[in-house]
Design an enzyme around this catalytic site. Structure first.
Site, PDB file in Angstrom:
ATOM      1  N   LYS A 144       0.838  -1.032  -0.048  1.00 46.88           N
ATOM      2  CA  LYS A 144      -0.055   0.014   0.148  1.00 46.88           C
ATOM      3  C   LYS A 144       0.942   1.266  -0.079  1.00 46.88           C
ATOM      4  O   LYS A 144       1.807   1.401   0.734  1.00 46.88           O
ATOM      5  CB  LYS A 144      -0.921   0.015   1.190  1.00 46.88           C
ATOM      6  CG  LYS A 144      -1.657   1.250   1.471  1.00 46.88           C
ATOM      7  CD  LYS A 144      -1.538   1.604   2.819  1.00 46.88           C
ATOM      8  CE  LYS A 144      -0.344   2.012   3.485  1.00 46.88           C
ATOM      9  NZ  LYS A 144      -0.204   2.597   4.826  1.00 46.88           N
ATOM     10  N   ASP A 194      -5.852   0.394   8.486  1.00 47.49           N
ATOM     11  CA  ASP A 194      -5.543   0.225   7.050  1.00 47.49           C
ATOM     12  C   ASP A 194      -5.976  -1.186   6.341  1.00 47.49           C
ATOM     13  O   ASP A 194      -5.959  -1.403   5.207  1.00 47.49           O
ATOM     14  CB  ASP A 194      -3.974   0.151   6.989  1.00 47.49           C
ATOM     15  CG  ASP A 194      -3.375   1.559   6.917  1.00 47.49           C
ATOM     16  OD1 ASP A 194      -4.251   2.384   7.058  1.00 47.49           O
ATOM     17  OD2 ASP A 194      -2.182   1.458   7.071  1.00 47.49           O
TER      18      ASP A 194
HETATM   19  O1  C5P Z   1      -4.691   0.481  13.142  1.00 47.90           O
HETATM   20  P1  C5P Z   1      -3.289   0.196  13.431  1.00 47.90           P
HETATM   21  O2  C5P Z   1      -3.073  -1.165  14.392  1.00 47.90           O
HETATM   22  O3  C5P Z   1      -2.526  -0.150  12.158  1.00 47.90           O
HETATM   23  O4  C5P Z   1      -2.521   1.356  14.116  1.00 47.90           O
HETATM   24  C1  C5P Z   1      -1.320   1.156  14.918  1.00 47.90           C
HETATM   25  C2  C5P Z   1      -1.157   2.460  15.632  1.00 47.90           C
HETATM   26  O5  C5P Z   1      -1.073   3.514  15.097  1.00 47.90           O
HETATM   27  C3  C5P Z   1      -2.450   2.746  16.619  1.00 47.90           C
HETATM   28  O6  C5P Z   1      -2.487   1.856  17.694  1.00 47.90           O
HETATM   29  C4  C5P Z   1      -2.291   4.146  16.852  1.00 47.90           C
HETATM   30  O7  C5P Z   1      -1.215   4.477  17.886  1.00 47.90           O
HETATM   31  C5  C5P Z   1      -1.673   4.644  15.635  1.00 47.90           C
HETATM   32  N1  C5P Z   1      -2.762   5.100  14.643  1.00 47.90           N
HETATM   33  C6  C5P Z   1      -3.082   6.456  14.673  1.00 47.90           C
HETATM   34  N2  C5P Z   1      -4.074   6.831  14.113  1.00 47.90           N
HETATM   35  C7  C5P Z   1      -4.572   6.081  12.790  1.00 47.90           C
HETATM   36  C8  C5P Z   1      -3.943   4.933  12.635  1.00 47.90           C
HETATM   37  C9  C5P Z   1      -2.841   4.417  13.460  1.00 47.90           C
HETATM   38  O8  C5P Z   1      -2.812   7.047  15.878  1.00 47.90           O
HETATM   39  N3  C5P Z   1      -5.429   6.661  11.986  1.00 47.90           N
END
Ligand code: C5P
Length: 282
Positions: free
Chosen positions: A9, A137
């Protein structure tokens, strides 16, 4: 046996426009997906079993923390039956924790494949909700097509973007996404704004956009800057930017030939980097 490509991605632009009460950041991003990616194979089995092969397998244990197993378990407990199993192999070709959605793309590929293998037919909205519970994502990776994505990743509007010729370059380092978000100085930046089919084409439009995580990621991992400069110095590069929370950077080239030449040159000058020339899907 079923096969799935979990494509890399690429955030062509990534604007951070706010932060929710739960700490997640609100984004306005244009994403696309590369021809290159991880490969997953799925066979029916009595239990859920994962093996990991490929050049980056040593960085990724095949234990219960693996997002592929988490996705399979989440799908089975919501829509399937306890006796449903699968034997899964993940060929890990993409560097891990590198801003190109490897884990999210693996989870999305698992949801797509196991819906077919287990003959499950969840409504698209329900599956997207399950995907979001696995990671912000994952819903966009279910689609694997160019899109503008807002919210924390749940509002997806498909875009028509012709294939772009990219070079992806990672300086051999992983960055923690939460660390990058925590390091952000400014959380309320301007949105991407109006973009009704850009009149002069996508590349000039994208040149005017940003990745708001780039400064924070570079502070945590200075080789990101080295990578961006190396891409900038390649002939035929139209613009260069970091993807996601890094450390992978990309440049958009004016032709596939110049992209391949640049990748060959970077591979010889930086043999410790991961560098590939790849087109994006349309
Ligand atoms: O959702 P994912 O597990 O990929 O995200 C990892 C971390 O990245 C989350 O725990 C958060 O701290 C941060 N994050 C965020 N805002 C987003 C996506 C991710 O703060 N839109």
């Amino acid at each position: 046996m079923l096969q799935q490509c979990a494509r890399a991605k690429i955030n062509l632009a990534l604007h951070v426009t706010g932060q929710r009460a739960d700490g997640y950041h609100v984004l306005d991003t244009i994403v696309t997906f590369a021809e290159t990616g991880d490969r997953l194979t799925f066979q029916t089995g009595n239990t859920l079993h994962l093996t990991v092969t490929g050049p980056y397998s040593r960085f990724l244990p095949a234990d219960t923390d693996n997002i592929v197993l988490k996705a399979a378990q989440a799908l089975r407990s919501r829509y399937g039956a306890p006796e449903q199993g699968a034997s899964i192999n993940l060929e890990k070709n993409l560097p891990v924790a590198s801003g190109i959605g490897g884990g999210s793309a693996n989870a999305a590929a698992t949801l797509r494949a196991l819906c077919t293998l287990w003959r499950l037919k969840p409504a698209a909205d329900d599956l997207a909700e399950l995907a979001l519970s696995l990671g912000a994502d994952v819903p966009m990776c279910l689609l694997q097509k160019p899109a503008r994505v807002t919210g924390i990743g749940e509002i997806i509007e498909p875009l028509s973007i012709a294939p772009l010729h990219l070079v992806l370059a990672n300086p051999g380092l992983s960055i923690s996404t939460p660390d990058v978000f925590n390091q952000l100085a400014e959380k309320e930046n301007s949105a991407i704004g109006e973009m009704e089919s850009p009149v002069d084409g996508w590349i000039p439009f994208l040149i005017g956009q940003r990745n708001d995580l780039q400064t924070a990621a570079t502070a945590l991992c200075p080789p990101v800057q080295t990578c961006l400069e190396a891409l900038q110095n390649c002939s035929g590069s139209r613009f260069e930017r970091m993807s996601g929370s890094g450390a992978t950077c990309f440049a958009v080239f004016d032709s596939r030939t110049t992209a391949i030449e640049a990748a060959n040159r970077l591979n010889s000058t930086h043999p410790d980097w991961w560098v590939v020339a790849t087109d994006t899907v349309s």
